[in-house]
Scaffold this motif. Structure first.
Motif, PDB file in Angstrom:
ATOM      1  N   LYS A  94      -7.913  16.011 -16.777  1.00  0.00           N
ATOM      2  CA  LYS A  94      -7.400  17.381 -16.723  1.00  0.00           C
ATOM      3  C   LYS A  94      -7.996  18.187 -17.865  1.00  0.00           C
ATOM      4  O   LYS A  94      -7.810  17.860 -19.035  1.00  0.00           O
ATOM      5  N   GLY A  95      -8.687  19.260 -17.518  1.00  0.00           N
ATOM      6  CA  GLY A  95      -9.366  20.059 -18.527  1.00  0.00           C
ATOM      7  C   GLY A  95      -8.457  20.917 -19.374  1.00  0.00           C
ATOM      8  O   GLY A  95      -8.878  21.437 -20.408  1.00  0.00           O
ATOM      9  N   ASP A  96      -7.193  21.071 -18.960  1.00  0.00           N
ATOM     10  CA  ASP A  96      -6.292  21.957 -19.695  1.00  0.00           C
ATOM     11  C   ASP A  96      -5.426  21.215 -20.709  1.00  0.00           C
ATOM     12  O   ASP A  96      -4.521  21.804 -21.298  1.00  0.00           O
ATOM     13  N   ARG A  97      -5.685  19.931 -20.936  1.00  0.00           N
ATOM     14  CA  ARG A  97      -4.906  19.196 -21.933  1.00  0.00           C
ATOM     15  C   ARG A  97      -5.334  19.612 -23.340  1.00  0.00           C
ATOM     16  O   ARG A  97      -6.531  19.594 -23.658  1.00  0.00           O
ATOM     17  N   LEU A 114     -11.550  17.242 -10.604  1.00  0.00           N
ATOM     18  CA  LEU A 114     -10.629  18.282 -11.050  1.00  0.00           C
ATOM     19  C   LEU A 114     -11.054  18.848 -12.399  1.00  0.00           C
ATOM     20  O   LEU A 114     -11.018  20.068 -12.615  1.00  0.00           O
ATOM     21  N   TYR A 115     -11.464  17.980 -13.309  1.00  0.00           N
ATOM     22  CA  TYR A 115     -11.888  18.429 -14.638  1.00  0.00           C
ATOM     23  C   TYR A 115     -13.091  19.363 -14.518  1.00  0.00           C
ATOM     24  O   TYR A 115     -13.134  20.435 -15.138  1.00  0.00           O
ATOM     25  N   GLU A 128     -14.130  21.063 -11.843  1.00  0.00           N
ATOM     26  CA  GLU A 128     -13.804  22.296 -11.122  1.00  0.00           C
ATOM     27  C   GLU A 128     -12.973  23.240 -11.978  1.00  0.00           C
ATOM     28  O   GLU A 128     -13.101  24.468 -11.863  1.00  0.00           O
ATOM     29  N   THR A 129     -12.124  22.683 -12.848  1.00  0.00           N
ATOM     30  CA  THR A 129     -11.343  23.518 -13.760  1.00  0.00           C
ATOM     31  C   THR A 129     -12.259  24.332 -14.667  1.00  0.00           C
ATOM     32  O   THR A 129     -11.939  25.459 -15.054  1.00  0.00           O
ATOM     33  N   LEU A 130     -13.417  23.765 -14.989  1.00  0.00           N
ATOM     34  CA  LEU A 130     -14.383  24.452 -15.848  1.00  0.00           C
ATOM     35  C   LEU A 130     -15.379  25.290 -15.046  1.00  0.00           C
ATOM     36  O   LEU A 130     -16.348  25.817 -15.603  1.00  0.00           O
TER      37      LEU A 130
END
Length: 357
Positions: free
Chosen positions: A223-226, A244-245, A247-249
């Protein structure tokens, strides 16, 4: 510097590089060779109690729908990977996690212990804490899974980790006059600043004992938002990135993502990004070699939960235990993840996956 991996790749996995003769210093043998000493692996992560609701289709908001089937089982990324790794007799696996009371943890740890995973390093808390919960909606028509998690259980602190880690190293090395490298691969779920301190502690211990060249440290970036997770990029010898990581970026292609994130990682690191049904990509930074593999063949998708965890286990097993080159290891990990999608849970997953790819 950690031990190096073999770069040679077979023709059915694409690789482009300015260097192809770079070889591993690992003495681990592949399948078919005579068994050597078991390879010590340590994995650290959060253990969940998963409640999985199987439905025909994902429900619309503010509607009522009946589940076709409901099941509960132990979850958690590193725990799932540890269960798979424990199925190989050449791997000696330890698992460390923050847990509720020992009584409440029995069911959660049973499957791991049945796979010969050592859970002595877990940190147990009082009965006031319930296990972390994950509620998963598995949609049959699309194969998607939606996860809602909740936990009041504290994560392992650096102090708890250091105490347990040092204690386990002493237990493994009963002959303190001739200490041996206890773990050849240590894997962390990426959870920010406390994990950074843990890795620094491992580094200090291994450098002091002149073991560092024998060790691979890997980190999962899910998870990129941690908070603080980006600080771990330069700490890992092997980085596992989720779709997910990436795509989050803002990335929609794994190869573009790995090329972009490479500047923030250790220059000697090996990076992997798993992209679900489209397979996975690997990048060996020191040589510039890129690897790719399609997903394995699956007759029918029945359970995608934990496929990424099986992929991570496949890479650790292939590179850290069996001594495969990176290309072959990537194909094996993709096949293992695909096989996971064709069965419920992880029981005997390794035995169901072709070893020679």
């Amino acid at each position: 510097m950690h031990k190096m991996f073999k770069l040679h790749s077979k023709s059915n996995s694409s690789a482009t590089s300015s260097t192809t003769s770079f070889s591993s210093s690992s003495g681990n043998s592949g399948l078919g060779s005579s068994p050597g000493p078991r390879v010590g692996l340590l994995l650290l992560g959060t253990t969940y109690l998963d409640t999985i609701m199987h439905v025909n289709h994902f429900p619309s908001e503010d509607t009522k729908q009946r589940a076709e089937r409901v099941e509960q089982r132990r979850g958690g990324n590193a725990a799932n990977s540890a269960e798979v790794l424990g199925q190989d007799p050449r791997a000696k696996v330890w698992y460390m996690s923050s847990m509720p009371s020992q009584v409440a943890s029995r069911v959660l740890l049973r499957a791991l212990e049945e796979s010969k995973v050592n859970t002595d390093a877990c940190v147990f808390h009082g009965s006031q804490h319930a296990p972390p919960q994950a509620y998963i909606i598995q949609a049959g028509t699309t194969g998607t899974r939606t996860i809602i998690s909740h936990s009041t259980l504290p994560d392992i602190t650096f102090a708890e980790f250091a105490k347990k880690f040092d204690m386990e190293c002493l237990k493994i090395n009963s002959d303190i006059s001739k200490p041996a490298c206890p773990y050849r691969w240590i894997h962390f779920e990426g959870r920010g600043l406390e994990v950074e301190k843990m890795i620094d502690h491992v580094e200090a211990v291994y450098v002091r004992q002149n073991w560092r060249q024998k060790l691979t440290i890997s980190v999962e970036f899910e998870k990129g938002d941690r908070p603080g997770i980006a600080s771990l990029l330069k700490k890992a010898d092997v980085c596992f990135f989720s779709r997910l990581y990436a795509e989050t970026l803002g990335f929609d292609r794994p190869e573009f993502f790995l090329s972009s994130v490479a500047d923030f990682c250790k220059p000697t690191a090996t990076l992997f990004c798993c992209w679900g049904s489209l397979g996975a990509v690997g990048l060996h930074l020191e040589s510039g070699t890129r690897f790719s593999s399609s997903a394995g063949h699956v007759g029918a998708v029945v359970d995608t939960i934990g496929a990424g965890d099986a992929f991570i286990a496949g890479i650790i097993l292939a590179l850290g235990v069996r001594g495969y080159d990176i290309g072959r290891g990537l194909r094996f990990a993709c096949e293992l993840a695909s096989q996971k999608c064709s069965q419920y849970g992880f029981r005997r997953l390794l035995q169901a996956t072709p070893p020679d790819l």
